[in-house]
Design an enzyme around this catalytic site. Sequence first.
Site, PDB file in Angstrom:
ATOM      1  N   CYS A  12      16.537  50.095  29.052  1.00  0.00           N
ATOM      2  CA  CYS A  12      16.904  51.316  28.362  1.00  0.00           C
ATOM      3  C   CYS A  12      15.764  51.640  27.418  1.00  0.00           C
ATOM      4  O   CYS A  12      14.795  50.897  27.355  1.00  0.00           O
ATOM      5  CB  CYS A  12      18.208  51.117  27.581  1.00  0.00           C
ATOM      6  SG  CYS A  12      19.632  50.738  28.631  1.00  0.00           S
ATOM      7  N   GLY A  38      15.835  55.434  31.234  1.00  0.00           N
ATOM      8  CA  GLY A  38      17.272  55.536  31.418  1.00  0.00           C
ATOM      9  C   GLY A  38      17.678  56.977  31.566  1.00  0.00           C
ATOM     10  O   GLY A  38      17.304  57.815  30.744  1.00  0.00           O
ATOM     11  N   ASN A 112      18.230  47.343  23.852  1.00  0.00           N
ATOM     12  CA  ASN A 112      17.605  47.273  25.173  1.00  0.00           C
ATOM     13  C   ASN A 112      17.478  45.807  25.547  1.00  0.00           C
ATOM     14  O   ASN A 112      16.839  45.036  24.833  1.00  0.00           O
ATOM     15  CB  ASN A 112      16.225  47.941  25.142  1.00  0.00           C
ATOM     16  CG  ASN A 112      15.423  47.680  26.404  1.00  0.00           C
ATOM     17  OD1 ASN A 112      15.981  47.473  27.474  1.00  0.00           O
ATOM     18  ND2 ASN A 112      14.110  47.686  26.281  1.00  0.00           N
ATOM     19  N   GLY A 113      18.085  45.421  26.660  1.00  0.00           N
ATOM     20  CA  GLY A 113      17.995  44.037  27.097  1.00  0.00           C
ATOM     21  C   GLY A 113      19.309  43.534  27.645  1.00  0.00           C
ATOM     22  O   GLY A 113      20.229  44.305  27.933  1.00  0.00           O
TER      23      GLY A 113
END
Length: 470
Positions: A12, A38, A112-113
């Site tokens: 993302c 994204g 993000n992740g």
Amino acid sequence: MLAEIKGLNEECGVFAIWGHEKAAEMTYYGLHALQHRGQEGAGIVTTDGEKLNVHKGVGLINDVFSEGEVSRLQGHAAIGHVRYATQGGGGFENVQPLVFRSQTNSMALAHNGNLVNAHALKNQLEAQGSILQTTSDTEVIAHLVKRSGNVPMEEAISSALGMIKGAYAFSILTEDQLFIGLDPRGLRPLSIGRLGDAYVVASETCAFDLIGATYEREVKPGELIVIDDDGFRTKQFTSPMQRTLCSMEYVYFSRPDSDLNEKNVHASRKTMGKQLAKEAPIEADVVTGVPDSSISAAIGFSEATGIPYELGLIKNRYVGRTFIQPSQELREQGVKMKLSSVRGIVEGKRVVMVDDSIVRGTTSRRIVRLLKEAGATEVHVRIASPPIQNPCYYGIDTSTKGELIAANNTIEEMREIIGADSLFFLSTEGLEVSIVEDRDRMQHGVCQACFTGNYPTEIYPDTVIPAYKD
């Protein structure tokens, strides 16, 4: 996550700004620069010092925000997020930033992740009475922060980070503070910049260029940054570890005008192409790249071999990335809509087709067929990354070996499947040489787990088939 991909999905995009009178507008434009990370949802949260204001929705940035909606998000600080949802992770409730309100203070979180111990933590939280509203890993972080009790926010976040494992680059916004953090191995990219007196944070430096901000440095692995009216301060919430930034950021995900580990992505991809030419030379008439992320490597291959680079494949700019399609049938139809071959360039020619990766093989097969239907006498496929043989558990949508063509076939079998006259991949050593300039610096390591199976963190049994990645 990869180019061929069109079967790989990831990541993302995270953006944050503090100390700007038009924080929402700057975040809106910053997210535009990160749209490639994204395309299924977007959101912005601002603070005016007293309350958090939020607007988010499903779709592209332009679908979610109008001019009026952005102007209504008043405040001097903001965080924003663009997201890709894997199976089970769709729906408005998972669109970030997630906002959590309480009697003492509120917070918004963009992440993000992927947390490899998220399932275990969710079980623990639910056993202690927590009610989870989403299927997102991000919500776990928020619950852990609030369970620290009435302690300073910085202390609560540090405590929560000590319990989570995996890949995370995040921003947390409260009414009066902005927090930025990166996992101990720096698996996800995150950089800091300045826009006048304002601080700016983004997943990629290309977002700084769009809004006119100046790049300062990358967030360090294991670093927690606090920004408020008193200024900018930083601490290590854990002991520094060797960085293992996702190598697929260089191969496919990041924009070519971004810098990672203080090295330009386009330059890194050109070097990959040159290294690939050394490892897998071929006699041919033209070199062409698969738009867009393979163009740089194709140029490098051409420069190293002396074979002319030509636009043998053209991308339809009005069709979105096909990797976001939810089914294989739609994905293949998307490829047909997305690319066309240039007969006048490839007809009667021996063509080297450079791509950045192969995941399932369906896209490569279709492109080889396109070139041969346009009259190419030979199509030699060169891949500017090693074979993807292992799942990623850190935020990329490859959860099982069964969906990876390289995990179940030899290179010769893959060549036959895609219909190429020859097929070669860049070696893992060649990839590392291309993107790591100083192996002795802790900041400059990369993760190649999807190629080698050597994961930089512990992998928990319940992360083998993750239900959702942020």
